[in-house]
Scaffold this motif. Structure first.
Motif, PDB file in Angstrom:
ATOM      1  N   GLN A  83      19.753 -17.901  12.880  1.00 41.24           N
ATOM      2  CA  GLN A  83      19.007 -17.878  14.149  1.00 41.24           C
ATOM      3  C   GLN A  83      19.826 -18.516  15.257  1.00 41.24           C
ATOM      4  O   GLN A  83      19.444 -18.492  16.412  1.00 41.24           O
ATOM      5  N   TYR A 114       7.976  -9.501   8.008  1.00 47.98           N
ATOM      6  CA  TYR A 114       8.199  -9.950   6.630  1.00 47.98           C
ATOM      7  C   TYR A 114       7.664  -8.888   5.674  1.00 47.98           C
ATOM      8  O   TYR A 114       6.459  -8.649   5.611  1.00 47.98           O
ATOM      9  N   GLU A 150      23.540 -11.362  10.626  1.00 46.84           N
ATOM     10  CA  GLU A 150      23.280  -9.931  10.854  1.00 46.84           C
ATOM     11  C   GLU A 150      23.238  -9.106   9.564  1.00 46.84           C
ATOM     12  O   GLU A 150      23.562  -7.915   9.560  1.00 46.84           O
ATOM     13  N   ILE A 155      11.261 -14.572  19.971  1.00 42.65           N
ATOM     14  CA  ILE A 155      10.218 -14.602  18.936  1.00 42.65           C
ATOM     15  C   ILE A 155      10.604 -13.677  17.788  1.00 42.65           C
ATOM     16  O   ILE A 155      10.495 -14.029  16.611  1.00 42.65           O
ATOM     17  N   VAL A 156      11.080 -12.500  18.148  1.00 44.87           N
ATOM     18  CA  VAL A 156      11.454 -11.517  17.134  1.00 44.87           C
ATOM     19  C   VAL A 156      12.625 -12.029  16.298  1.00 44.87           C
ATOM     20  O   VAL A 156      12.661 -11.869  15.078  1.00 44.87           O
ATOM     21  N   LEU A 157      13.570 -12.696  16.965  1.00 40.05           N
ATOM     22  CA  LEU A 157      14.719 -13.272  16.257  1.00 40.05           C
ATOM     23  C   LEU A 157      14.268 -14.361  15.286  1.00 40.05           C
ATOM     24  O   LEU A 157      14.777 -14.476  14.173  1.00 40.05           O
ATOM     25  N   SER A 158      13.262 -15.144  15.714  1.00 38.28           N
ATOM     26  CA  SER A 158      12.761 -16.225  14.852  1.00 38.28           C
ATOM     27  C   SER A 158      12.027 -15.677  13.629  1.00 38.28           C
ATOM     28  O   SER A 158      11.824 -16.385  12.651  1.00 38.28           O
ATOM     29  N   MET A 159      11.624 -14.401  13.708  1.00 39.58           N
ATOM     30  CA  MET A 159      10.931 -13.785  12.574  1.00 39.58           C
ATOM     31  C   MET A 159      11.905 -13.073  11.638  1.00 39.58           C
ATOM     32  O   MET A 159      11.478 -12.344  10.738  1.00 39.58           O
ATOM     33  N   GLY A 160      13.198 -13.248  11.878  1.00 44.65           N
ATOM     34  CA  GLY A 160      14.183 -12.719  10.938  1.00 44.65           C
ATOM     35  C   GLY A 160      14.846 -11.413  11.338  1.00 44.65           C
ATOM     36  O   GLY A 160      15.604 -10.845  10.553  1.00 44.65           O
ATOM     37  N   ALA A 161      14.569 -10.922  12.554  1.00 43.53           N
ATOM     38  CA  ALA A 161      15.223  -9.679  12.979  1.00 43.53           C
ATOM     39  C   ALA A 161      16.687  -9.953  13.311  1.00 43.53           C
ATOM     40  O   ALA A 161      17.055 -11.076  13.652  1.00 43.53           O
ATOM     41  N   ARG A 162      17.505  -8.928  13.185  1.00 44.41           N
ATOM     42  CA  ARG A 162      18.908  -9.074  13.559  1.00 44.41           C
ATOM     43  C   ARG A 162      19.068  -8.798  15.045  1.00 44.41           C
ATOM     44  O   ARG A 162      18.241  -8.117  15.660  1.00 44.41           O
TER      45      ARG A 162
END
Lengths: 292, 216
Positions: free
Chosen positions: A52, A107, A69, B78-85
């Motif tokens: 992150q 998720y 990534e 927010i999206v990045l914090s949810m694990g998106a690349r």
């Protein structure tokens, strides 16, 4: 079983080096405690381990593959961090249900029934805006997202901040139950060490951007002692050991010792007591270590 | 397309849908207001349709830019914090912009044909292309706001105010002080092509900025 490994991690913000050549190895299927003072680098470490936050030097891999990534690696990890009630543009106007929908979207193993169960447990109003939530409710939301994600590696950054004692106990029970049932890996960063210490199979202590301890909790505490007695007697007894936070009270002295291995005896003239994780951490942080 | 990218794109597509509903909702309120205000006036219907189309074009431009500016410090974080690349976020946000603008263009063109406002067809295409270019600029500004905080918002507001004052003065003084502030709907396909190339260049800059994005 897998391993999340960080090697020679360096992270700077401007002129400040927040993480200094950090090496850390997280084995899956264990509960880790990450402890450190404010500003030690706990959140930064967690954010770089989960991609992150980009690192300046070093590598972060999960089972040998870079996490950065990497869809395969990222889909195994959930880092549920503190949700802010204020954004750069004003109050956080998202509702609790919006965050839960986000969790469901991103998720892949999201357990909606479990999330609903936890919402009832923490008595959270899903229609309420995040800006209107109390600190405890924000913590509860963080916990719900982490637990319901069902991610193989679940990281919680100060999840119990703001929770009352009943809610904290509920949280610890949730972690134990979930761990027993699924064997998920948990990494929990907390300041309330005394309560959570029993949960941690392994502990990582970070201080001033460096990992100073990464060890099995029981093994660590088996070689930590509180030695007390008369000044010169204690000094003789602990000679050659790493001594922390020596305190003199009149003719008596109390020190915390971290030995390389469990010690049977420091001699008959001193009193030796076990040290809790919190007291050991306090002793290590308050004073720099010194050889007696 | 990987599973994570699909999920990220679905999220951004839903966001585009919400933006479109918002644009239609605001437009509907204004149209109703105009109907009420112009009751009984001659030719009020045709002028109302014209202004409705022009206004909707402006809403597409404004909303697209505003949401693009909000993106880096808010939605994307927010999206990045949810694990998106970061690459998924980049693709998702382009998809959101193009979907919103594309849907808006379809609505505009349909309105032009239904209300026989054929002279607004090129305006509709032009404003949608301009909206994409402006959203690229807005996204870069959004990254700077994320990096520098409120000071960047203030600097940007001052720049926009100065620009607005100069343009406003030019247009108010019968004709224009500075000819290059003269805005006209350019029907040249070459111009549209150049604008789309500029959009591509801006997105390349956004991509590079996005690569270093972090959750704050």
């Amino acid at each position: 079983m897998g391993t999340l490994v960080g090697r020679n991690i360096v992270k700077t913000y401007g002129k400040d080096t927040v993480l200094k050549n950090v090496d850390v190895e997280i084995e899956t299927g264990k509960i880790y405690g990450l402890i450190g003072r404010n500003g030690a680098g706990k959140t930064t470490l967690l954010s770089v381990l989960t991609a992150q936050n980009p690192i300046d030097e070093g590598t972060v891999t999960l089972d040998g593959e870079p996490v950065w990534e990497n869809e395969k690696a990222l889909s195994r990890i959930c880092y549920s961090r503190e949700i802010s009630s204020v954004t750069l543009f004003g109050p956080n106007t998202l509702r609790v249900k919006d965050y839960l929908k986000l969790g469901k979207t991103f998720y892949k193993n999201w357990d909606k029934d479990y999330a609903d169960e936890l919402i009832k447990l923490f008595n959270l109003d899903v229609k309420k805006r995040v800006s209107k939530l109390s600190k405890g409710m924000l913590s509860a939301l963080t916990i719900i997202i982490a637990m319901a994600s069902k991610a193989e590696i679940t990281i919680l950054d100060e999840p119990v901040a703001g929770l009352d004692v009943v809610a904290r106990e509920e949280f610890y029970k949730l972690v134990i139950d979930e761990y027993s049932e699924t064997g998920r890996t948990f990494i929990i960063s907390t300041h309330i060490i005394e309560e959570a210490a029993n949960l941690f199979e392994k502990v990582i202590i970070i201080d001033d951007g460096q990992v100073i301890i990464e060890e099995n909790t029981e093994e660590l505490l088996n070689r930590a002692y509180r030695v007390s007695g008369e000044n010169f007697v204690v000094d003789n007894a602990v000679q050659g050991f790493k001594v922390y936070h020596p305190e003199s009270i009149g003719r008596n002295k109390v020190v915390t010792v971290l030995a390389d291995r469990p010690i049977n005896s420091f001699g008959e003239s001193v009193q030796v007591e076990p040290v809790s994780l919190q007291n050991l951490f306090y002793a290590m942080c308050v004073d720099g270590k010194k050889e007696a | 397309m990987g599973d994570l990218r699909k999920r990220t794109c679905m999220y951004y597509l839903k966001d585009a849908g919400k933006m479109l509903l918002m644009a239609i909702g605001i437009e509907a309120i204004i149209v109703v207001e105009q109907i009420i205000l112009s009751l009984g006036e001659e030719d009020s219907i045709s002028s109302m349709f014209t202004s409705a189309i022009v206004l909707f074009g402006m809403f597409i431009l404004l909303l697209n830019s505003i949401y693009a500016m909000y993106g880096p410090a808010w939605t994307d974080s927010i999206v990045l914090s949810m694990g998106a690349r970061r690459s998924d976020i980049f693709v998702g946000s382009i998809l959101k912009e193009i979907t919103f603008v594309g849907a808006g263009l379809i609505i505009l063109l349909a309105a032009c044909f239904l209300t026989a406002n054929y002279d607004l067809i090129f305006y509709s295409i032009y404003v949608c292309i301009a909206s994409l270019v402006l959203s690229g600029i807005a996204r870069i500004i959004g990254h700077k706001i994320k990096k520098f905080g409120k000071i960047a918002i203030m600097v940007f507001a001052v720049i926009c105010s100065i620009f607005g004052i100069v343009v406003g003065m030019s247009m108010a003084l019968d004709g224009f002080i500075f000819d290059w502030f003269k805005f006209s709907v350019n029907t040249s396909v070459l111009t549209w092509g150049v604008l789309l190339i500029i959009y591509g260049i801006l997105q390349d800059i956004v991509y590079r900025l996005n690569r270093k994005a972090r959750v704050q």
